[in-house]
Design an enzyme around this catalytic site. Sequence first.
Site, PDB file in Angstrom:
ATOM      1  N   GLU A  41       0.819  -1.210   0.000  1.00 58.50           N
ATOM      2  CA  GLU A  41       0.000   0.000   0.000  1.00 58.50           C
ATOM      3  C   GLU A  41       0.856   1.265   0.000  1.00 58.50           C
ATOM      4  O   GLU A  41       0.524   2.242  -0.663  1.00 58.50           O
ATOM      5  CB  GLU A  41      -0.959   0.005   1.191  1.00 58.50           C
ATOM      6  CG  GLU A  41      -2.071  -1.036   1.100  1.00 58.50           C
ATOM      7  CD  GLU A  41      -2.916  -0.906  -0.164  1.00 58.50           C
ATOM      8  OE1 GLU A  41      -2.950   0.188  -0.768  1.00 58.50           O
ATOM      9  OE2 GLU A  41      -3.523  -1.909  -0.569  1.00 58.50           O
TER      10      GLU A  41
ATOM     11  N   TYR B 133      -6.303   6.692   3.826  1.00 56.87           N
ATOM     12  CA  TYR B 133      -6.416   5.627   2.820  1.00 56.87           C
ATOM     13  C   TYR B 133      -5.697   4.359   3.269  1.00 56.87           C
ATOM     14  O   TYR B 133      -6.274   3.266   3.277  1.00 56.87           O
ATOM     15  CB  TYR B 133      -5.867   6.054   1.444  1.00 56.87           C
ATOM     16  CG  TYR B 133      -5.658   4.835   0.589  1.00 56.87           C
ATOM     17  CD1 TYR B 133      -6.753   4.188   0.030  1.00 56.87           C
ATOM     18  CD2 TYR B 133      -4.399   4.239   0.456  1.00 56.87           C
ATOM     19  CE1 TYR B 133      -6.601   3.004  -0.678  1.00 56.87           C
ATOM     20  CE2 TYR B 133      -4.230   3.066  -0.237  1.00 56.87           C
ATOM     21  CZ  TYR B 133      -5.337   2.456  -0.805  1.00 56.87           C
ATOM     22  OH  TYR B 133      -5.188   1.276  -1.471  1.00 56.87           O
TER      23      TYR B 133
ATOM     24  N   ASP C 291      -9.207   6.065  -2.283  1.00 54.78           N
ATOM     25  CA  ASP C 291      -8.097   6.581  -3.070  1.00 54.78           C
ATOM     26  C   ASP C 291      -8.648   7.278  -4.323  1.00 54.78           C
ATOM     27  O   ASP C 291      -9.843   7.474  -4.453  1.00 54.78           O
ATOM     28  CB  ASP C 291      -7.136   5.446  -3.436  1.00 54.78           C
ATOM     29  CG  ASP C 291      -7.763   4.508  -4.446  1.00 54.78           C
ATOM     30  OD1 ASP C 291      -9.012   4.495  -4.561  1.00 54.78           O
ATOM     31  OD2 ASP C 291      -7.022   3.796  -5.143  1.00 54.78           O
TER      32      ASP C 291
END
Length: 360
Positions: A43, A126, A144
């Site tokens: 991520e 996020y 996102d």
Amino acid sequence: MMKKLENFAIQDFQNDLINWYRNEKRDLPWRKNQDPYKIWVSEVMLQQTRVDTVIPYFNEFTTKFPTIQALANADEEEVLKAWEGLGYYSRVRNLHSAVKEVNECYGGIVPNDPNEISKLKGVGPYTKGAILSIAYNIPEPAVDGNVMRVMSRILSIWDDIAKVKTRNLFEEIIREIISQEYPSDFNQALMELGAIICTPTSPSCLLCPVREHCAAFHEGVQTELPVKSKKKKPVPLQMAAAVLYDENGQLYIHKRPPTGLLANLWEFPNCELKQELNKTHTEQLALFLKEEYDIEAALQPLIGTIQHIFSHRIWNLSIYFGEIKSMESEKLVQVDEETIKQYAFPVSHQKIYKMYKGEI
DNA sequence: AAGGCGTGGAC
DNA sequence: TGTCCAAGCCT
């Protein structure tokens, strides 16, 4: 129920979306398991960075640092080197710092509590939602750019997605419509749809599994959404850089400061060039080397130029080579050709080194 | 709130 | 060729 979601068939939308995802999802390296650490690494790497770019970095990084403990115990020099070329280097310095904290304060287990995980460096709204939903199957929004693009079209939302307030609006929306049973698949499906079908330009609406739910498609305005305000243009700078060597072929490099642009990365000594000084580039560079490093060097004529474009500025680098005659300060580090491979350089200075080696 | 913070790809 | 980006976060 918020007004935007009146008449929106949440259950059908979830089913259509998740069924499509389970059939069509890409086989990506971070989807092999649910290791929270590896989900976390992926991520962070994927922030503002394309999947194709991330894949080889992810594989090498997780091979070199396979666990929280391995990364926590690594030297920053080695960690930065593993990130070399990926950009946004504060990401990996923050990740390294946060992993050390998890190792020391949470027994090496990535916390599954929204408040705790939010305190970790580099974990914003996020990334928090992505880790909690994908690794722990907790129904938290992971909003996102993909999610905002997809949902702005689905619900015909014309707010500027560059605004923080708009991202918060989408978080509220996702809290209402996220699958409580399969939050991991739901969040990933929205992002996958944005990446594969609901793309920024020329979305493939005829292949879209949720087009019947899409207000923008019904109104024919899908290419006008999302609304996103423009960024400023990068500012051009004239600079000069020097590859300095001594009679033994040793090179002299500089470590950038621990904050700001390209923090803690290595570079060849360089300075900004000013027009109004009424001096030649070579004179300005020589003066800089004298004042900053107390160096006398025999600079050769201009070797070549390199342009490097950042998000917010453009470096126009004039490249010089020169033999060091004397050096008093210790702000530069002497390295040989083997040692220099251990250090992380920004791409612009990798190009300078290749120019020195005659490779470009 | 808006700008700093990288890079390579797509059109 | 220039423009806009691509699974954001920090200050």
